[in-house]
Design an enzyme around this catalytic site. Structure first.
Site, PDB file in Angstrom:
ATOM      1  N   ARG A 207     -13.480  -9.259   0.791  1.00  0.00           N
ATOM      2  CA  ARG A 207     -12.090  -8.830   0.306  1.00  0.00           C
ATOM      3  C   ARG A 207     -11.039 -10.196   0.754  1.00  0.00           C
ATOM      4  O   ARG A 207     -10.375 -10.273   0.086  1.00  0.00           O
ATOM      5  CB  ARG A 207     -11.407  -7.653   1.450  1.00  0.00           C
ATOM      6  CG  ARG A 207     -12.031  -6.366   1.409  1.00  0.00           C
ATOM      7  CD  ARG A 207     -11.498  -5.676   0.117  1.00  0.00           C
ATOM      8  NE  ARG A 207     -10.098  -5.711   0.012  1.00  0.00           N
ATOM      9  CZ  ARG A 207      -9.387  -4.698   0.426  1.00  0.00           C
ATOM     10  NH1 ARG A 207      -9.978  -3.696   1.064  1.00  0.00           N
ATOM     11  NH2 ARG A 207      -7.967  -4.542   0.398  1.00  0.00           N
TER      12      ARG A 207
ATOM     13  N   HIS B 266      -7.111   0.629  -6.677  1.00  0.00           N
ATOM     14  CA  HIS B 266      -7.289  -0.441  -5.332  1.00  0.00           C
ATOM     15  C   HIS B 266      -8.175  -1.720  -6.141  1.00  0.00           C
ATOM     16  O   HIS B 266      -9.179  -2.038  -5.812  1.00  0.00           O
ATOM     17  CB  HIS B 266      -8.502   0.317  -4.446  1.00  0.00           C
ATOM     18  CG  HIS B 266      -8.415  -0.132  -3.016  1.00  0.00           C
ATOM     19  ND1 HIS B 266      -7.472  -1.303  -2.940  1.00  0.00           N
ATOM     20  CD2 HIS B 266      -9.039  -0.016  -1.892  1.00  0.00           C
ATOM     21  CE1 HIS B 266      -7.710  -1.474  -1.365  1.00  0.00           C
ATOM     22  NE2 HIS B 266      -8.513  -0.639  -1.009  1.00  0.00           N
TER      23      HIS B 266
ATOM     24  N   GLN C 142     -10.162  -4.305  -3.974  1.00  0.00           N
ATOM     25  CA  GLN C 142     -11.407  -3.840  -3.335  1.00  0.00           C
ATOM     26  C   GLN C 142     -12.430  -4.070  -4.384  1.00  0.00           C
ATOM     27  O   GLN C 142     -13.393  -4.590  -4.087  1.00  0.00           O
ATOM     28  CB  GLN C 142     -11.269  -2.478  -2.776  1.00  0.00           C
ATOM     29  CG  GLN C 142     -12.627  -1.836  -2.571  1.00  0.00           C
ATOM     30  CD  GLN C 142     -12.982  -2.338  -1.047  1.00  0.00           C
ATOM     31  OE1 GLN C 142     -12.092  -2.402  -0.153  1.00  0.00           O
ATOM     32  NE2 GLN C 142     -14.200  -3.048  -0.916  1.00  0.00           N
TER      33      GLN C 142
ATOM     34  N   CYS D 194     -16.475   1.044   0.431  1.00  0.00           N
ATOM     35  CA  CYS D 194     -15.239   0.197   0.675  1.00  0.00           C
ATOM     36  C   CYS D 194     -14.952   0.200   1.958  1.00  0.00           C
ATOM     37  O   CYS D 194     -14.125  -0.504   2.604  1.00  0.00           O
ATOM     38  CB  CYS D 194     -13.947   0.837  -0.350  1.00  0.00           C
ATOM     39  SG  CYS D 194     -13.418   2.431   0.040  1.00  0.00           S
TER      40      CYS D 194
ATOM     41  N   ASP E 162     -17.367   6.493  -1.632  1.00  0.00           N
ATOM     42  CA  ASP E 162     -16.193   6.353  -0.751  1.00  0.00           C
ATOM     43  C   ASP E 162     -15.942   7.867   0.058  1.00  0.00           C
ATOM     44  O   ASP E 162     -16.710   8.871  -0.395  1.00  0.00           O
ATOM     45  CB  ASP E 162     -15.212   6.410  -1.866  1.00  0.00           C
ATOM     46  CG  ASP E 162     -13.704   6.067  -1.257  1.00  0.00           C
ATOM     47  OD1 ASP E 162     -13.703   5.583   0.347  1.00  0.00           O
ATOM     48  OD2 ASP E 162     -12.646   6.310  -1.959  1.00  0.00           O
TER      49      ASP E 162
ATOM     50  N   ARG F 171       0.923  -1.232   0.122  1.00  0.00           N
ATOM     51  CA  ARG F 171       0.025  -0.051   0.112  1.00  0.00           C
ATOM     52  C   ARG F 171       1.042   1.108   0.053  1.00  0.00           C
ATOM     53  O   ARG F 171       1.751   1.588   1.168  1.00  0.00           O
ATOM     54  CB  ARG F 171      -0.821   0.030   1.162  1.00  0.00           C
ATOM     55  CG  ARG F 171      -1.666   0.978   1.516  1.00  0.00           C
ATOM     56  CD  ARG F 171      -2.823   1.266   2.407  1.00  0.00           C
ATOM     57  NE  ARG F 171      -4.014   0.447   1.757  1.00  0.00           N
ATOM     58  CZ  ARG F 171      -5.255   0.512   2.513  1.00  0.00           C
ATOM     59  NH1 ARG F 171      -5.439   1.049   3.379  1.00  0.00           N
ATOM     60  NH2 ARG F 171      -6.234  -0.011   1.923  1.00  0.00           N
TER      61      ARG F 171
HETATM   62  N1  NVA Z   1     -10.258   6.424  -1.513  1.00  0.00           N
HETATM   63  C1  NVA Z   1      -9.805   5.916  -0.094  1.00  0.00           C
HETATM   64  C2  NVA Z   1     -10.131   4.696   0.083  1.00  0.00           C
HETATM   65  C3  NVA Z   1      -9.789   3.902   1.390  1.00  0.00           C
HETATM   66  C4  NVA Z   1      -9.659   2.504   1.543  1.00  0.00           C
HETATM   67  C5  NVA Z   1      -8.405   6.358   0.360  1.00  0.00           C
HETATM   68  O1  NVA Z   1      -7.633   6.244  -0.549  1.00  0.00           O
HETATM   69  O2  NVA Z   1      -8.099   6.739   1.486  1.00  0.00           O
HETATM   70  N1   CP Z   2     -11.273  -0.820   1.989  1.00  0.00           N
HETATM   71  C1   CP Z   2     -10.109  -0.780   2.546  1.00  0.00           C
HETATM   72  O1   CP Z   2      -8.930  -0.969   1.749  1.00  0.00           O
HETATM   73  O2   CP Z   2      -9.990  -0.553   3.868  1.00  0.00           O
HETATM   74  P1   CP Z   2      -8.600  -0.269   4.891  1.00  0.00           P
HETATM   75  O3   CP Z   2      -8.180   1.044   4.437  1.00  0.00           O
HETATM   76  O4   CP Z   2      -8.989  -0.659   6.388  1.00  0.00           O
HETATM   77  O5   CP Z   2      -7.566  -0.975   4.546  1.00  0.00           O
END
Ligand code: NVA
Ligand code: CP
Length: 303
Positions: free
Chosen positions: A288, A126, A129, A260, A221, A99
């Site tokens: 997931r 992502h 997801q 998500c 989101d 990540r």
């Molecule tokens: N769009 C959000 C998704 C979190 C799972 C982010 O990047 O923070």
């Molecule tokens: N949806 C998702 O990726 O959640 P986290 O940021 O908690 O991993």
């Protein structure tokens, strides 16, 4: 050749269907495959709840092992390069999930690794997801094709991008519902690319009521993603795009609501909607693990 999963752009309709079928069979206990003695390295540069735990628990279920690494406390935090880091990790591990703040770091990882690299979220995509989301829609609606899939709110970031690419490849018709402003609109280059690869239509709508009309699936989101600046301005400008009960009335009666997570209740979605009967957010979160186990078996064991 080593396969990776950085985005769903590199995956055909057939590949996606194959991984989703595999995931569903794993979930139902219909196949007995494992990753015994295999190790997954998990590199995190941003916070996570679901991604970390679902990958870790998923590897346990598959009889494998996972190692959590907070990037700031590895030697990366003291200036070691991504290339050198991954060049070593691949000597110990069978796959690397990461990540990252910059999607380009995942591309650097690919250049330096002979094991699969999996995107656990970047600012651009992502994919894990979206695989879980498609699995959830198949379970709830029995199909992906010919569904109106609306994504409302911030359509300029990772979640919209992956939703657009994945669902349109599987013949869903995707509608972005967002303000007509930079920072919320989908990136034109990516829309063109998704249209080129996709089978379903991709349209952009700025009127929330028109956009959500007759939707089968409504996805939203956070308005302020990790790494995004100007929270107050974004919250104000996205307010008309809040997924609330009033707006939801314009979708089909049996429409499902997806997020998500993490949700910012009272901003992009109200308590009434996220806790309401149409919400499937916790099934999504559960999926997931199942979707990722399908991805891991596909990438590591070539299943
Ligand atoms: N769009 C959000 C998704 C979190 C799972 C982010 O990047 O923070
Ligand atoms: N949806 C998702 O990726 O959640 P986290 O940021 O908690 O991993």
């Amino acid at each position: 050749m080593v396969k990776h999963m950085l985005s769903l752009l590199d995956y055909s309709e057939k590949d996606i269907k194959h991984i989703l079928d595999l995931s569903l069979k794993l979930k139902k206990g219909e196949i007995n495959e494992d990753l015994k003695d295999k190790t997954l390295a998990m590199l995190f540069q941003k916070s996570s709840t679901r991604t970390r735990v679902s990958f870790e628990a998923g590897m346990t279920r598959l009889k494998g092992h996972s190692i959590f690494l907070d990037m700031s406390t590895t030697q990366l935090g003291r200036g070691e390069t991504i290339g050198d880091t991954v060049g070593c990790l691949e000597r110990y591990c069978d796959a690397i999930m990461a990540r990252v703040n910059k999607h380009s770091d995942l591309e650097t990882m690919i250049e330096n690794a002979k094991v699969p690299i999996i995107n656990g979220l970047s600012e651009k995509f992502h994919p894990c997801q979206t695989m879980a989301d498609m699995l959830t829609v198949i379970e709830k609606k029995g199909k992906l094709e010919d569904l109106k899939v609306v994504f409302i709110g911030d359509c300029g970031f990772n979640m919209f991008n992956s939703t657009m690419i994945g669902f349109s490849k599987m013949w869903s018709n995707v509608v972005a519902v967002c303000p007509d402003k930079d920072g919320y609109r989908p990136e034109q280059e990516l829309v063109d690319l998704a249209r080129k690869h996709g089978k379903g239509t991709i349209t952009i709508e700025h009127d929330p009521v028109k956009g959500i009309k007759d939707a089968d699936v409504i996805h939203t989101d956070t308005w302020v993603s990790m790494g995004q600046e100007g929270a107050d301005k974004r919250i104000k400008e996205l307010q008309p795009y809040q997924l609330n009960s009033e707006l939801l009335k314009h979708a089909k009666e049996d429409a499902i609501v997806m997020h998500c997570l993490p949700a910012h209740r009272g901003h992009e979605i109200t308590n009434q909607v996220i806790d309401g009967s149409q919400s499937v957010v916790f099934d999504q979160a559960e999926n997931r693990l199942h979707a990722q186990n399908g991805i891991l078996l596909h990438l590591i064991k070539n299943l």
